[in-house]
Design a protein around this motif. Structure first.
Motif, PDB file in Angstrom:
ATOM      1  N   MET A 136     -15.982   2.578   5.340  1.00  0.00           N
ATOM      2  CA  MET A 136     -16.607   3.440   4.029  1.00  0.00           C
ATOM      3  C   MET A 136     -18.160   2.267   3.747  1.00  0.00           C
ATOM      4  O   MET A 136     -17.179   1.212   3.237  1.00  0.00           O
ATOM      5  N   VAL A 137     -18.765   3.038   3.555  1.00  0.00           N
ATOM      6  CA  VAL A 137     -20.180   1.974   2.257  1.00  0.00           C
ATOM      7  C   VAL A 137     -20.305   2.224   1.507  1.00  0.00           C
ATOM      8  O   VAL A 137     -19.894   3.384   0.642  1.00  0.00           O
ATOM      9  N   GLY A 138     -20.460   1.472   0.518  1.00  0.00           N
ATOM     10  CA  GLY A 138     -20.361   1.261  -0.929  1.00  0.00           C
ATOM     11  C   GLY A 138     -20.559  -0.283  -0.902  1.00  0.00           C
ATOM     12  O   GLY A 138     -20.221  -1.599  -0.484  1.00  0.00           O
ATOM     13  N   ASP A 139     -21.483  -0.189  -2.319  1.00  0.00           N
ATOM     14  CA  ASP A 139     -21.623  -2.210  -2.754  1.00  0.00           C
ATOM     15  C   ASP A 139     -20.047  -2.353  -3.081  1.00  0.00           C
ATOM     16  O   ASP A 139     -19.032  -1.148  -3.905  1.00  0.00           O
ATOM     17  N   GLN A 140     -19.724  -3.645  -3.502  1.00  0.00           N
ATOM     18  CA  GLN A 140     -18.753  -4.499  -3.401  1.00  0.00           C
ATOM     19  C   GLN A 140     -18.018  -3.921  -4.852  1.00  0.00           C
ATOM     20  O   GLN A 140     -16.741  -3.692  -4.946  1.00  0.00           O
ATOM     21  N   ASP A 141     -19.271  -4.107  -5.661  1.00  0.00           N
ATOM     22  CA  ASP A 141     -18.045  -3.640  -7.353  1.00  0.00           C
ATOM     23  C   ASP A 141     -17.800  -2.399  -7.396  1.00  0.00           C
ATOM     24  O   ASP A 141     -16.349  -2.175  -7.825  1.00  0.00           O
ATOM     25  N   THR A 142     -17.793  -1.689  -6.827  1.00  0.00           N
ATOM     26  CA  THR A 142     -17.898  -0.087  -6.800  1.00  0.00           C
ATOM     27  C   THR A 142     -16.029  -0.144  -5.847  1.00  0.00           C
ATOM     28  O   THR A 142     -15.695   0.357  -6.548  1.00  0.00           O
ATOM     29  N   MET A 143     -16.465  -0.862  -4.975  1.00  0.00           N
ATOM     30  CA  MET A 143     -15.151   0.019  -3.957  1.00  0.00           C
ATOM     31  C   MET A 143     -14.008  -1.357  -4.630  1.00  0.00           C
ATOM     32  O   MET A 143     -12.475  -0.583  -4.004  1.00  0.00           O
ATOM     33  N   THR A 144     -13.874  -2.279  -5.408  1.00  0.00           N
ATOM     34  CA  THR A 144     -13.034  -2.966  -5.753  1.00  0.00           C
ATOM     35  C   THR A 144     -12.740  -2.240  -6.932  1.00  0.00           C
ATOM     36  O   THR A 144     -11.277  -1.828  -6.685  1.00  0.00           O
ATOM     37  N   ALA A 145     -13.582  -1.316  -7.826  1.00  0.00           N
ATOM     38  CA  ALA A 145     -13.005  -0.194  -8.952  1.00  0.00           C
ATOM     39  C   ALA A 145     -12.363   0.764  -8.310  1.00  0.00           C
ATOM     40  O   ALA A 145     -10.920   1.035  -8.567  1.00  0.00           O
ATOM     41  N   VAL A 146     -12.849   1.387  -7.794  1.00  0.00           N
ATOM     42  CA  VAL A 146     -12.365   2.288  -6.330  1.00  0.00           C
ATOM     43  C   VAL A 146     -10.190   1.617  -5.904  1.00  0.00           C
ATOM     44  O   VAL A 146      -9.563   2.397  -6.544  1.00  0.00           O
ATOM     45  N   LEU A 147     -10.730   0.796  -5.363  1.00  0.00           N
ATOM     46  CA  LEU A 147      -9.258   0.434  -4.605  1.00  0.00           C
ATOM     47  C   LEU A 147      -8.674  -0.123  -5.608  1.00  0.00           C
ATOM     48  O   LEU A 147      -7.465   0.720  -5.969  1.00  0.00           O
ATOM     49  N   ASN A 148      -8.722  -0.334  -7.232  1.00  0.00           N
ATOM     50  CA  ASN A 148      -8.074  -0.588  -7.963  1.00  0.00           C
ATOM     51  C   ASN A 148      -7.167   0.460  -9.163  1.00  0.00           C
ATOM     52  O   ASN A 148      -6.359   0.332  -8.845  1.00  0.00           O
ATOM     53  N   ARG A 149      -8.557   1.393  -8.944  1.00  0.00           N
ATOM     54  CA  ARG A 149      -7.598   2.738  -9.236  1.00  0.00           C
ATOM     55  C   ARG A 149      -7.269   3.657  -8.273  1.00  0.00           C
ATOM     56  O   ARG A 149      -5.645   3.703  -9.204  1.00  0.00           O
ATOM     57  N   LEU A 150      -7.450   3.268  -7.280  1.00  0.00           N
ATOM     58  CA  LEU A 150      -6.004   3.714  -6.611  1.00  0.00           C
ATOM     59  C   LEU A 150      -5.067   2.958  -6.295  1.00  0.00           C
ATOM     60  O   LEU A 150      -3.693   3.831  -6.408  1.00  0.00           O
ATOM     61  N   ARG A 151      -4.827   1.851  -6.672  1.00  0.00           N
ATOM     62  CA  ARG A 151      -3.268   0.975  -6.788  1.00  0.00           C
ATOM     63  C   ARG A 151      -2.530   1.877  -8.288  1.00  0.00           C
ATOM     64  O   ARG A 151      -1.938   1.560  -8.016  1.00  0.00           O
ATOM     65  N   ARG A 152      -3.469   1.888  -8.530  1.00  0.00           N
ATOM     66  CA  ARG A 152      -3.253   1.769  -9.895  1.00  0.00           C
ATOM     67  C   ARG A 152      -2.388   3.626 -10.543  1.00  0.00           C
ATOM     68  O   ARG A 152      -0.814   3.910 -10.656  1.00  0.00           O
ATOM     69  N   ALA A 153      -2.980   4.635  -8.942  1.00  0.00           N
ATOM     70  CA  ALA A 153      -2.290   6.180  -9.352  1.00  0.00           C
ATOM     71  C   ALA A 153      -1.021   5.802  -8.605  1.00  0.00           C
ATOM     72  O   ALA A 153      -0.036   6.355  -8.714  1.00  0.00           O
ATOM     73  N   GLN A 154      -1.288   4.762  -7.242  1.00  0.00           N
ATOM     74  CA  GLN A 154      -0.322   4.673  -6.078  1.00  0.00           C
ATOM     75  C   GLN A 154       1.118   4.326  -8.027  1.00  0.00           C
ATOM     76  O   GLN A 154       1.900   4.937  -6.945  1.00  0.00           O
ATOM     77  N   GLY A 155       1.038   3.197  -8.237  1.00  0.00           N
ATOM     78  CA  GLY A 155       1.995   3.017  -8.701  1.00  0.00           C
ATOM     79  C   GLY A 155       2.956   3.634 -10.249  1.00  0.00           C
ATOM     80  O   GLY A 155       4.415   3.774 -10.004  1.00  0.00           O
ATOM     81  N   GLN A 156       1.569   4.654 -10.629  1.00  0.00           N
ATOM     82  CA  GLN A 156       1.734   5.827 -11.642  1.00  0.00           C
ATOM     83  C   GLN A 156       2.693   6.265 -10.914  1.00  0.00           C
ATOM     84  O   GLN A 156       4.021   7.116 -11.220  1.00  0.00           O
ATOM     85  N   LEU A 157       2.705   7.287  -9.725  1.00  0.00           N
ATOM     86  CA  LEU A 157       3.007   7.663  -8.748  1.00  0.00           C
ATOM     87  C   LEU A 157       4.807   7.931  -8.406  1.00  0.00           C
ATOM     88  O   LEU A 157       5.748   8.267  -8.487  1.00  0.00           O
ATOM     89  N   ASN A 158       4.863   5.842  -7.783  1.00  0.00           N
ATOM     90  CA  ASN A 158       6.038   5.513  -7.766  1.00  0.00           C
ATOM     91  C   ASN A 158       7.175   5.472  -9.191  1.00  0.00           C
ATOM     92  O   ASN A 158       7.522   5.892  -8.831  1.00  0.00           O
TER      93      ASN A 158
END
Length: 88
Positions: A1-23
């Motif tokens: 997936m292509v995208g600027d690094q700051d955006t992809m970092t923010a997306v990954l952080n958001r997904l990790r947070r969602a993963q923790g919430q789901l757990n």
């Protein structure tokens, strides 16, 4: 997936947070927590996933339309609309 690094970092952080919430939701169900509490947390997970998806679509819009992504071929407007609506 292509995208600027700051955006992809923010997306990954958001997904990790969602993963923790789901757990946390899974643990709440296993512990027999109140339905209202479980639903509230599940809604938070859903919102986090939606926001991550919309962030990906927003940041990749130009790449998808111009074909500058790793796949190379530009997406049609109909394909992009279908992808966007899949998140709705």
């Amino acid at each position: 997936m292509v995208g600027d690094q700051d955006t992809m970092t923010a997306v990954l952080n958001r997904l990790r947070r969602a993963q923790g919430q789901l757990n946390g939701v899974i643990a709440m169900i296993e512990d027999g927590r109140d339905c209202k509490d479980v639903i509230t947390q599940l809604a938070a997970v859903s919102r986090a996933l939606d926001r991550a998806g919309f962030k990906i679509v927003a940041s990749g819009l130009r790449e998808c339309l111009t074909g500058s992504s790793a796949e190379g071929a530009p997406m049609t407007e109909a394909e992009l609309e279908k992808l966007f609506l899949a998140l709705a």
